[in-house]
Design a protein around this motif. Structure first.
Motif, PDB file in Angstrom:
ATOM      1  N   MET A  53       1.118  -0.886   0.356  1.00 10.55           N
ATOM      2  CA  MET A  53      -0.128   0.458   0.718  1.00 10.55           C
ATOM      3  C   MET A  53       0.931   1.360   0.005  1.00 10.55           C
ATOM      4  O   MET A  53       1.827   1.212   0.815  1.00 10.55           O
ATOM      5  N   ILE A  54       0.809   2.031  -1.219  1.00  5.59           N
ATOM      6  CA  ILE A  54       1.327   3.169  -0.626  1.00  5.59           C
ATOM      7  C   ILE A  54      -0.053   4.906  -0.677  1.00  5.59           C
ATOM      8  O   ILE A  54      -0.939   4.347  -0.736  1.00  5.59           O
ATOM      9  N   CYS A  55       1.226   5.709  -0.239  1.00  5.60           N
ATOM     10  CA  CYS A  55       0.038   7.129   0.092  1.00  5.60           C
ATOM     11  C   CYS A  55      -1.141   7.417  -0.801  1.00  5.60           C
ATOM     12  O   CYS A  55       0.898   7.845  -2.383  1.00  5.60           O
ATOM     13  N   PRO A  56      -2.260   8.287  -1.384  1.00  7.82           N
ATOM     14  CA  PRO A  56      -1.940   7.986  -2.329  1.00  7.82           C
ATOM     15  C   PRO A  56      -1.439   9.165  -2.100  1.00  7.82           C
ATOM     16  O   PRO A  56      -1.691  10.364  -4.408  1.00  7.82           O
ATOM     17  N   ARG A  57      -1.442  10.383  -2.132  1.00  4.40           N
ATOM     18  CA  ARG A  57      -1.006  11.891  -2.067  1.00  4.40           C
ATOM     19  C   ARG A  57       0.429  11.773  -2.250  1.00  4.40           C
ATOM     20  O   ARG A  57       0.755  12.942  -3.325  1.00  4.40           O
ATOM     21  N   CYS A  58       1.386  11.513  -1.086  1.00  2.00           N
ATOM     22  CA  CYS A  58       2.772  11.269  -1.615  1.00  2.00           C
ATOM     23  C   CYS A  58       3.593  10.188  -2.486  1.00  2.00           C
ATOM     24  O   CYS A  58       4.667  10.037  -2.361  1.00  2.00           O
ATOM     25  N   ALA A  59       2.248   9.121  -2.502  1.00  2.00           N
ATOM     26  CA  ALA A  59       3.634   7.563  -3.211  1.00  2.00           C
ATOM     27  C   ALA A  59       4.768   7.050  -1.949  1.00  2.00           C
ATOM     28  O   ALA A  59       5.151   6.569  -2.236  1.00  2.00           O
ATOM     29  N   TYR A  60       4.549   8.070  -0.504  1.00  2.00           N
ATOM     30  CA  TYR A  60       5.043   7.097   0.719  1.00  2.00           C
ATOM     31  C   TYR A  60       4.434   5.891   0.591  1.00  2.00           C
ATOM     32  O   TYR A  60       3.069   5.157   0.484  1.00  2.00           O
ATOM     33  N   GLU A  61       5.385   4.737   1.438  1.00  2.00           N
ATOM     34  CA  GLU A  61       4.921   3.402   1.105  1.00  2.00           C
ATOM     35  C   GLU A  61       5.011   2.491   2.931  1.00  2.00           C
ATOM     36  O   GLU A  61       4.639   1.551   3.212  1.00  2.00           O
ATOM     37  N   GLY A  62       5.484   3.748   3.971  1.00  2.00           N
ATOM     38  CA  GLY A  62       4.997   3.375   5.142  1.00  2.00           C
ATOM     39  C   GLY A  62       3.868   4.304   5.539  1.00  2.00           C
ATOM     40  O   GLY A  62       3.293   5.197   6.360  1.00  2.00           O
ATOM     41  N   VAL A  63       2.550   3.488   5.419  1.00  2.00           N
ATOM     42  CA  VAL A  63       1.198   3.340   5.646  1.00  2.00           C
ATOM     43  C   VAL A  63       1.029   2.972   6.933  1.00  2.00           C
ATOM     44  O   VAL A  63       0.552   1.604   7.005  1.00  2.00           O
ATOM     45  N   ASP A  64       0.066   3.239   7.689  1.00  2.00           N
ATOM     46  CA  ASP A  64      -0.096   2.357   8.665  1.00  2.00           C
ATOM     47  C   ASP A  64      -1.206   2.594   9.365  1.00  2.00           C
ATOM     48  O   ASP A  64      -1.943   3.618   8.646  1.00  2.00           O
ATOM     49  N   THR A  65      -2.107   1.510   9.729  1.00  2.00           N
ATOM     50  CA  THR A  65      -3.626   1.623  10.252  1.00  2.00           C
ATOM     51  C   THR A  65      -3.815   1.880  12.045  1.00  2.00           C
ATOM     52  O   THR A  65      -2.947   1.794  12.734  1.00  2.00           O
ATOM     53  N   LEU A  66      -4.796   3.053  11.594  1.00  2.00           N
ATOM     54  CA  LEU A  66      -4.753   4.449  12.787  1.00  2.00           C
ATOM     55  C   LEU A  66      -6.301   3.947  13.945  1.00  2.00           C
ATOM     56  O   LEU A  66      -6.712   3.162  14.701  1.00  2.00           O
ATOM     57  N   THR A 112     -10.404   3.033   4.050  1.00  2.00           N
ATOM     58  CA  THR A 112     -10.582   2.190   3.240  1.00  2.00           C
ATOM     59  C   THR A 112     -11.950   1.600   2.331  1.00  2.00           C
ATOM     60  O   THR A 112     -11.796   1.375   0.566  1.00  2.00           O
ATOM     61  N   THR A 113     -13.133   2.144   3.297  1.00  2.00           N
ATOM     62  CA  THR A 113     -14.390   2.839   1.638  1.00  2.00           C
ATOM     63  C   THR A 113     -14.513   3.726   1.014  1.00  2.00           C
ATOM     64  O   THR A 113     -15.326   4.276   0.314  1.00  2.00           O
ATOM     65  N   GLU A 114     -13.765   5.168   1.029  1.00  2.00           N
ATOM     66  CA  GLU A 114     -13.851   6.051   0.358  1.00  2.00           C
ATOM     67  C   GLU A 114     -13.240   5.556  -1.119  1.00  2.00           C
ATOM     68  O   GLU A 114     -13.523   4.891  -1.853  1.00  2.00           O
ATOM     69  N   PRO A 115     -14.187   6.684  -2.172  1.00  2.00           N
ATOM     70  CA  PRO A 115     -13.575   6.020  -3.396  1.00  2.00           C
ATOM     71  C   PRO A 115     -12.312   6.654  -3.962  1.00  2.00           C
ATOM     72  O   PRO A 115     -11.355   6.986  -3.123  1.00  2.00           O
ATOM     73  N   ALA A 116     -11.936   5.924  -5.363  1.00  2.00           N
ATOM     74  CA  ALA A 116     -10.744   5.857  -5.695  1.00  2.00           C
ATOM     75  C   ALA A 116     -10.009   6.978  -5.641  1.00  2.00           C
ATOM     76  O   ALA A 116      -8.479   6.983  -4.958  1.00  2.00           O
ATOM     77  N   HIS A 134      -5.522   7.537  -9.363  1.00  2.00           N
ATOM     78  CA  HIS A 134      -6.458   7.999  -9.693  1.00  2.00           C
ATOM     79  C   HIS A 134      -6.986   9.313  -8.225  1.00  2.00           C
ATOM     80  O   HIS A 134      -8.432  10.586  -8.750  1.00  2.00           O
ATOM     81  N   TYR A 135      -6.305   9.802  -7.759  1.00  2.00           N
ATOM     82  CA  TYR A 135      -5.763  10.815  -6.876  1.00  2.00           C
ATOM     83  C   TYR A 135      -5.789  12.069  -7.721  1.00  2.00           C
ATOM     84  O   TYR A 135      -4.726  12.086  -8.833  1.00  2.00           O
ATOM     85  N   PRO A 136      -5.908  12.980  -7.563  1.00  2.00           N
ATOM     86  CA  PRO A 136      -6.330  14.415  -8.175  1.00  2.00           C
ATOM     87  C   PRO A 136      -4.266  14.834  -8.739  1.00  2.00           C
ATOM     88  O   PRO A 136      -3.781  15.104  -7.197  1.00  2.00           O
ATOM     89  N   GLU A 137      -3.923  15.220  -9.604  1.00  2.00           N
ATOM     90  CA  GLU A 137      -2.987  15.895 -10.048  1.00  2.00           C
ATOM     91  C   GLU A 137      -2.158  16.793  -9.268  1.00  2.00           C
ATOM     92  O   GLU A 137      -1.392  17.006  -8.041  1.00  2.00           O
ATOM     93  N   GLU A 138      -2.980  18.063  -9.065  1.00  2.00           N
ATOM     94  CA  GLU A 138      -3.194  19.615  -8.881  1.00  2.00           C
ATOM     95  C   GLU A 138      -2.477  18.561  -6.860  1.00  2.00           C
ATOM     96  O   GLU A 138      -2.378  19.742  -6.748  1.00  2.00           O
ATOM     97  N   PHE A 139      -3.010  18.204  -6.127  1.00  2.00           N
ATOM     98  CA  PHE A 139      -3.052  17.255  -4.830  1.00  2.00           C
ATOM     99  C   PHE A 139      -2.085  16.959  -4.193  1.00  2.00           C
ATOM    100  O   PHE A 139      -1.684  16.830  -3.660  1.00  2.00           O
ATOM    101  N   ARG A 140      -1.801  16.282  -5.331  1.00  2.00           N
ATOM    102  CA  ARG A 140      -0.147  15.140  -5.262  1.00  2.00           C
ATOM    103  C   ARG A 140       0.674  16.185  -4.421  1.00  2.00           C
ATOM    104  O   ARG A 140       1.396  17.084  -4.955  1.00  2.00           O
TER     105      ARG A 140
END
Length: 74
Positions: free
Chosen positions: A1-14, A37-41, A48-54
């Motif tokens: 799993m990678i972060c949709p916003r910054c592509a980092y691989e350090g994603v934790d479950t809160l 995880t139930t939010e839209p793509a 699918h994350y908007p490029e202007e917010f990456r």
């Protein structure tokens, strides 16, 4: 799993749903973006994350300040 916003691989479950395997809340360890995880793509998938917010590592390095996350109230 990678972060949709910054592509980092350090994603934790809160958090996890009270009903097993229904949803999870995930958070990026670099940019602190959080999502369920139930939010839209467009909120959960890098492609699918908007490029202007990456964000890139350079964007984060040049940020004037990253606000501290306050402690959880008990």
């Amino acid at each position: 799993m990678i972060c949709p916003r910054c592509a980092y691989e350090g994603v934790d479950t809160l958090a996890r749903s009270p009903v097993p395997e229904v949803w999870e809340v995930l958070r990026c360890g670099r940019c602190l973006y959080a999502w369920r995880t139930t939010e839209p793509a467009r909120r959960t998938s890098r492609e699918h994350y908007p490029e202007e917010f990456r964000l890139t590592q350079d964007d984060l390095d040049r940020a004037p300040e990253v606000p501290a996350v306050p402690p959880v109230r008990r």
